[in-house]
Each structure stands twice: as C-alpha cells, then as structure tokens.
Design a protein around this motif. Structure first.
Motif, PDB file in Angstrom:
ATOM      1  N   PRO A  91     -20.311 -44.548  23.902  1.00 62.26           N
ATOM      2  CA  PRO A  91     -21.434 -43.623  23.777  1.00 62.26           C
ATOM      3  C   PRO A  91     -21.693 -43.206  22.322  1.00 62.26           C
ATOM      4  N   VAL A  92     -20.653 -43.180  21.512  1.00 66.13           N
ATOM      5  CA  VAL A  92     -20.817 -42.829  20.094  1.00 66.13           C
ATOM      6  C   VAL A  92     -21.646 -43.904  19.383  1.00 66.13           C
ATOM      7  N   GLN A  93     -21.384 -45.165  19.686  1.00 66.85           N
ATOM      8  CA  GLN A  93     -22.156 -46.240  19.075  1.00 66.85           C
ATOM      9  C   GLN A  93     -23.625 -46.174  19.498  1.00 66.85           C
ATOM     10  N   ILE A  94     -23.860 -45.852  20.741  1.00 62.79           N
ATOM     11  CA  ILE A  94     -25.236 -45.722  21.220  1.00 62.79           C
ATOM     12  C   ILE A  94     -25.927 -44.564  20.514  1.00 62.79           C
ATOM     13  N   ALA A  95     -25.233 -43.440  20.363  1.00 61.65           N
ATOM     14  CA  ALA A  95     -25.812 -42.279  19.686  1.00 61.65           C
ATOM     15  C   ALA A  95     -26.091 -42.588  18.214  1.00 61.65           C
ATOM     16  N   ARG A 127     -23.533 -51.976   8.850  1.00 65.92           N
ATOM     17  CA  ARG A 127     -22.908 -50.666   8.628  1.00 65.92           C
ATOM     18  C   ARG A 127     -21.552 -50.541   9.319  1.00 65.92           C
ATOM     19  N   GLY A 128     -21.211 -51.514  10.152  1.00 67.01           N
ATOM     20  CA  GLY A 128     -19.926 -51.459  10.848  1.00 67.01           C
ATOM     21  C   GLY A 128     -19.951 -50.601  12.095  1.00 67.01           C
ATOM     22  N   ILE A 129     -21.132 -50.236  12.562  1.00 70.74           N
ATOM     23  CA  ILE A 129     -21.227 -49.433  13.785  1.00 70.74           C
ATOM     24  C   ILE A 129     -20.827 -50.284  14.983  1.00 70.74           C
ATOM     25  N   THR A 130     -21.239 -51.550  14.982  1.00 72.69           N
ATOM     26  CA  THR A 130     -20.838 -52.490  16.026  1.00 72.69           C
ATOM     27  C   THR A 130     -20.393 -53.792  15.377  1.00 72.69           C
TER      28      THR A 130
END
Length: 169
Positions: A91-95, A127-130
């Motif tokens: 959920p953090v990645q989605i946010a 950015r390294g988010i995913t």
C-alpha cells in the motif's frame, strides 16, 4: 456405481437455534441462509436429492455443505480462506505512486509537461519505489483512486480521456 450414503446430521439444541436464526434472519447473507437451510433439512432426515429439490440448489451443493457440516460443525459453514497470489505491491508503494502522479513532472525535475502512464512507470522504477511496474498497473491504480474526482485541478495528470465535442450549427 453405488452412491455414498448421506452424512447423518444430529444437532444440539444450541446448534438448531443458531441455524434457525441463520435460515430466517433478514440480515443473514443469502449463501449462509442456504447453508443453514440445507443443514436443518438434513437434520430432519431428508435425502440430499429432496433437499436439493426443495431449496432449488444443485445436488452437489447440498452434498458438499451437508458433508462439511457433518465433519466441522457450525464453523465449517463459513467460507474457507481462499488461496491466491500474494500482493506484489505494498500500500505504501501505491500511495507513493499516487503522490507522484499529483505532482507536475516539472516540480520533480522531469522535463515533461504532463505524466503519461509509461513515463510514470519508468519514473517509479528510476526512483526505486518499485523494482518494475507496467503502465497498465499504474493506470489501474490511478483510475481506481479519488484522483479521478479532481482530474487536472490538483494533479498534473489527465486521468480521463477528453470527450469528443459535437459541432454546433
């Protein structure tokens, strides 16, 4: 081929009362109501075929719920936990994706006027988010979100296709 005999059902007074409430309750879910009716009919000694006919359910359905109750009691009438693939994104990645979509690309140092789905997916990976993400996943997340209500007003992202305008004469 011989047919296996139906599982005999013997109810305690507490189980019978609970099942009657489930079978007649107005707020009981339909599937639980059907399951309770099957068990109550079975406790009266009725055959699976007769129960299926009276409840308008398939014989296999009656057989399955009667057997599950016979082996597990009232808790067995609840849905089992379903298996499935674990979520790939948190959920953090989605946010973080939604927050990035609400910023204009120029504010984040990207030389674009508006985000596109593929460009946003590339930026999330950069950015390294995913680790990796498809443009269609980004599109699905953002279309499901409340960003749709705000559209271009606060987000630097056009989430809805423009409607074709009709010519006025």
């Amino acid at each position: 081929m011989p047919v296996a005999p139906a599982c005999p059902i013997v109810l305690t007074t507490a189980e019978r009362e609970r099942l009657k409430k489930m079978a007649c309750g107005h707020k009981t879910e339909h599937r639980l109501r059907c399951r309770a009716q099957i068990v109550l009919h079975a406790a009266r000694g009725r055959s699976n075929a007769r129960i299926a006919h009276e409840t308008s359910l398939h014989l296999d359905t009656v057989r399955a719920w009667r057997g599950r109750f016979a082996h597990g009691g009232l808790p067995a009438l609840a849905d089992r936990k379903r298996s499935g693939r674990p979520a790939r994104f948190t959920p953090v990645q989605i946010a973080e994706t939604q927050a990035l979509a609400c910023k204009l690309p120029a504010e984040t140092g990207v030389p674009l006027s508006r985000w596109s789905w593929p460009e946003l997916a590339v930026e999330l990976t950069a950015r390294g988010i995913t680790d990796s993400i498809s443009a269609s996943t980004v599109r699905r997340w953002l279309r499901e979100d409340v960003l749709r209500a705000r559209r271009k007003s606060t987000c630097g992202f056009d989430l809805v296709r423009a409607q074709p305008q009709t010519a006025t004469v």
